[in-house]
Motif scaffolding. Sequence first.
Motif, PDB file in Angstrom:
ATOM      1  N   GLN A  54       7.030  -3.025   1.416  1.00 54.48           N
ATOM      2  CA  GLN A  54       6.045  -2.406   2.292  1.00 54.48           C
ATOM      3  C   GLN A  54       4.763  -3.233   2.280  1.00 54.48           C
ATOM      4  N   PRO A  55       4.185  -3.519   3.461  1.00 56.65           N
ATOM      5  CA  PRO A  55       2.939  -4.292   3.489  1.00 56.65           C
ATOM      6  C   PRO A  55       1.776  -3.479   2.940  1.00 56.65           C
ATOM      7  N   ILE A  56       1.016  -4.080   2.045  1.00 58.72           N
ATOM      8  CA  ILE A  56      -0.143  -3.433   1.450  1.00 58.72           C
ATOM      9  C   ILE A  56      -1.408  -3.817   2.205  1.00 58.72           C
ATOM     10  N   ALA A  57      -1.523  -5.098   2.509  1.00 59.93           N
ATOM     11  CA  ALA A  57      -2.675  -5.603   3.249  1.00 59.93           C
ATOM     12  C   ALA A  57      -2.219  -6.789   4.085  1.00 59.93           C
ATOM     13  N   ALA A  58      -2.721  -6.884   5.298  1.00 62.50           N
ATOM     14  CA  ALA A  58      -2.362  -7.986   6.190  1.00 62.50           C
ATOM     15  C   ALA A  58      -3.589  -8.367   7.009  1.00 62.50           C
ATOM     16  N   VAL A  59      -3.937  -9.647   6.994  1.00 62.36           N
ATOM     17  CA  VAL A  59      -5.106 -10.126   7.731  1.00 62.36           C
ATOM     18  C   VAL A  59      -4.690 -11.353   8.540  1.00 62.36           C
ATOM     19  N   GLY A  60      -5.001 -11.315   9.841  1.00 59.48           N
ATOM     20  CA  GLY A  60      -4.677 -12.422  10.726  1.00 59.48           C
ATOM     21  C   GLY A  60      -3.221 -12.496  11.106  1.00 59.48           C
ATOM     22  N   ALA A  61      -2.443 -11.481  10.748  1.00 58.51           N
ATOM     23  CA  ALA A  61      -0.994 -11.505  10.972  1.00 58.51           C
ATOM     24  C   ALA A  61      -0.596 -10.471  12.018  1.00 58.51           C
ATOM     25  N   GLY A  62       0.218 -10.903  12.967  1.00 59.09           N
ATOM     26  CA  GLY A  62       0.775  -9.975  13.934  1.00 59.09           C
ATOM     27  C   GLY A  62       2.040  -9.344  13.406  1.00 59.09           C
ATOM     28  N   ALA A 159      -2.496   6.736  -4.993  1.00 58.21           N
ATOM     29  CA  ALA A 159      -1.517   6.054  -5.834  1.00 58.21           C
ATOM     30  C   ALA A 159      -1.491   4.563  -5.532  1.00 58.21           C
ATOM     31  N   GLY A 160      -1.579   4.224  -4.243  1.00 58.31           N
ATOM     32  CA  GLY A 160      -1.599   2.821  -3.867  1.00 58.31           C
ATOM     33  C   GLY A 160      -2.789   2.085  -4.437  1.00 58.31           C
ATOM     34  N   ARG A 161      -3.943   2.741  -4.474  1.00 57.14           N
ATOM     35  CA  ARG A 161      -5.143   2.108  -5.023  1.00 57.14           C
ATOM     36  C   ARG A 161      -5.014   1.847  -6.525  1.00 57.14           C
ATOM     37  N   TRP A 162      -4.175   2.635  -7.199  1.00 57.58           N
ATOM     38  CA  TRP A 162      -3.977   2.462  -8.636  1.00 57.58           C
ATOM     39  C   TRP A 162      -2.744   1.618  -8.945  1.00 57.58           C
ATOM     40  N   GLY A 163      -2.147   1.043  -7.914  1.00 62.75           N
ATOM     41  CA  GLY A 163      -1.036   0.128  -8.147  1.00 62.75           C
ATOM     42  C   GLY A 163       0.321   0.780  -8.246  1.00 62.75           C
ATOM     43  N   ILE A 164       0.451   2.032  -7.795  1.00 57.68           N
ATOM     44  CA  ILE A 164       1.752   2.700  -7.796  1.00 57.68           C
ATOM     45  C   ILE A 164       2.231   2.815  -6.360  1.00 57.68           C
ATOM     46  N   THR A 165       3.401   2.250  -6.087  1.00 61.20           N
ATOM     47  CA  THR A 165       3.953   2.281  -4.744  1.00 61.20           C
ATOM     48  C   THR A 165       5.291   3.009  -4.756  1.00 61.20           C
ATOM     49  N   GLY A 166       5.917   3.121  -3.609  1.00 58.60           N
ATOM     50  CA  GLY A 166       7.169   3.858  -3.511  1.00 58.60           C
ATOM     51  C   GLY A 166       6.948   5.223  -2.882  1.00 58.60           C
ATOM     52  N   GLU A 206      -2.786  18.419 -24.580  1.00 53.12           N
ATOM     53  CA  GLU A 206      -1.733  17.508 -24.143  1.00 53.12           C
ATOM     54  C   GLU A 206      -2.317  16.465 -23.202  1.00 53.12           C
ATOM     55  N   VAL A 207      -1.528  15.445 -22.916  1.00 54.87           N
ATOM     56  CA  VAL A 207      -1.922  14.391 -21.991  1.00 54.87           C
ATOM     57  C   VAL A 207      -0.899  14.328 -20.866  1.00 54.87           C
ATOM     58  N   VAL A 208      -1.399  14.352 -19.636  1.00 54.50           N
ATOM     59  CA  VAL A 208      -0.544  14.251 -18.461  1.00 54.50           C
ATOM     60  C   VAL A 208      -0.554  12.801 -17.989  1.00 54.50           C
ATOM     61  N   VAL A 209       0.642  12.243 -17.782  1.00 47.29           N
ATOM     62  CA  VAL A 209       0.797  10.854 -17.370  1.00 47.29           C
ATOM     63  C   VAL A 209       1.579  10.820 -16.061  1.00 47.29           C
ATOM     64  N   VAL A 210       1.165   9.969 -15.127  1.00 43.98           N
ATOM     65  CA  VAL A 210       1.876   9.814 -13.860  1.00 43.98           C
ATOM     66  C   VAL A 210       2.482   8.416 -13.817  1.00 43.98           C
ATOM     67  N   LEU A 211       3.788   8.345 -13.543  1.00 51.79           N
ATOM     68  CA  LEU A 211       4.527   7.091 -13.596  1.00 51.79           C
ATOM     69  C   LEU A 211       5.329   6.877 -12.322  1.00 51.79           C
ATOM     70  N   GLY A 212       5.646   5.624 -12.036  1.00 50.60           N
ATOM     71  CA  GLY A 212       6.623   5.326 -11.011  1.00 50.60           C
ATOM     72  C   GLY A 212       8.014   5.524 -11.588  1.00 50.60           C
TER      73      GLY A 212
END
Length: 369
Positions: A54-62, A159-166, A206-212
């Motif tokens: 999936q494209p995250i960022a695209a500049v100058g590209a059609g 999630a995308g800003r923190w590096g988690i995709t999908g 407790e500690v809550v963790v979010v994972l891919g």
Amino acid sequence: MPETPDRDAAEARLVSGGIISLTLAARRGGTEAIVTTLSGLLNGWAVLVDRYGQPIAAVGAGRIHIDDAISAATQRSRRIRHPDLQVFPVGRAEDPRATLVVSARRGVTSRTRDLATQAAALLDLTFFPRRDGRLEELARQDAVDVLLHGSPDLARSLAGRWGITGTQLVVGVVRARSRAVMLESRALEWLDELELPPLAAAVDAEVVVVLGPETVGAWSERILTAATVERVPVRCGLGAPAPFGALATGRLQAAQAVGIALADDRPVVEFGRMTSVEELLRAIPAPAVAALVEPLRPLAADPDGQLLESLRVFLSENGSWEAAASQLGVHRHTLRNRIQKIEELTGLSMSSAEDRALAWLAVQARVWF
């Protein structure tokens, strides 16, 4: 035309100046600024593609350029219509978490390589943030709260800003059997070791963790090592993979799983593998399940959920007052008062093995159904 010393020096100055520009862009604008600056320096286009294509960022590209970039990044066997693409892994070369694909005007191949390599290194720091001592606890707590309770679009964007995709995430709940364990610090250290985003927040005891989903195996292995080799008295429950907007259920599932982990003295329990009770409940007709849950209905009126949580922890600790009170972070007398209130509201006696079994099934049924 042969290279000359003057031309080499000019090229070196262009590369050096470009690296400075990329570094400033990373500091001021992060991922988007890096890709934008790189595109301008190359007089071409740049596309950042995640590991799922999936494209995250695209500049100058059609659109055609983006399709070609995705094909180059994922090594798909389709014709790439744009020649002279250069591909750079973001993250570890053997297992990149994203790919930077660039195309520059012809004749500047070496400059393109040098600048894009620097950009890929900077993207590894901005799009996949490491643990940073300056990262405020409030930022992590807010991020976890949005992922658990925010709208699907907002949670996906964060999630995308923190590096988690999908398309799905997994919620984990980590607890320690001793208050001496600095649980949140340990969880952040383990995430850092695994090069995972520091999406962990302390909630009560407790500690809550979010994972891919693709990182659950590595996380489970790390917890297992901590519990068995390093002798850290820690237990973890993992919910089933859930789409954005449905992670609150995953949080409840993880809480159920860590209760089993504590009761059975197992380092990690995955909710998806807790099949015996689920199969039993699914075999019971729906009216019977409703009747099973009915005694707990008065507890749902408790505004802060203390009674239900106290019951769940008390049962998961096999009726141990000391262990349950420690998990809840309350005095034993406080827990006894809560259990007495639960018995009055539900008509169930926690001194009865049969009633405790019914209560445990009812607590499980509230999560599954």
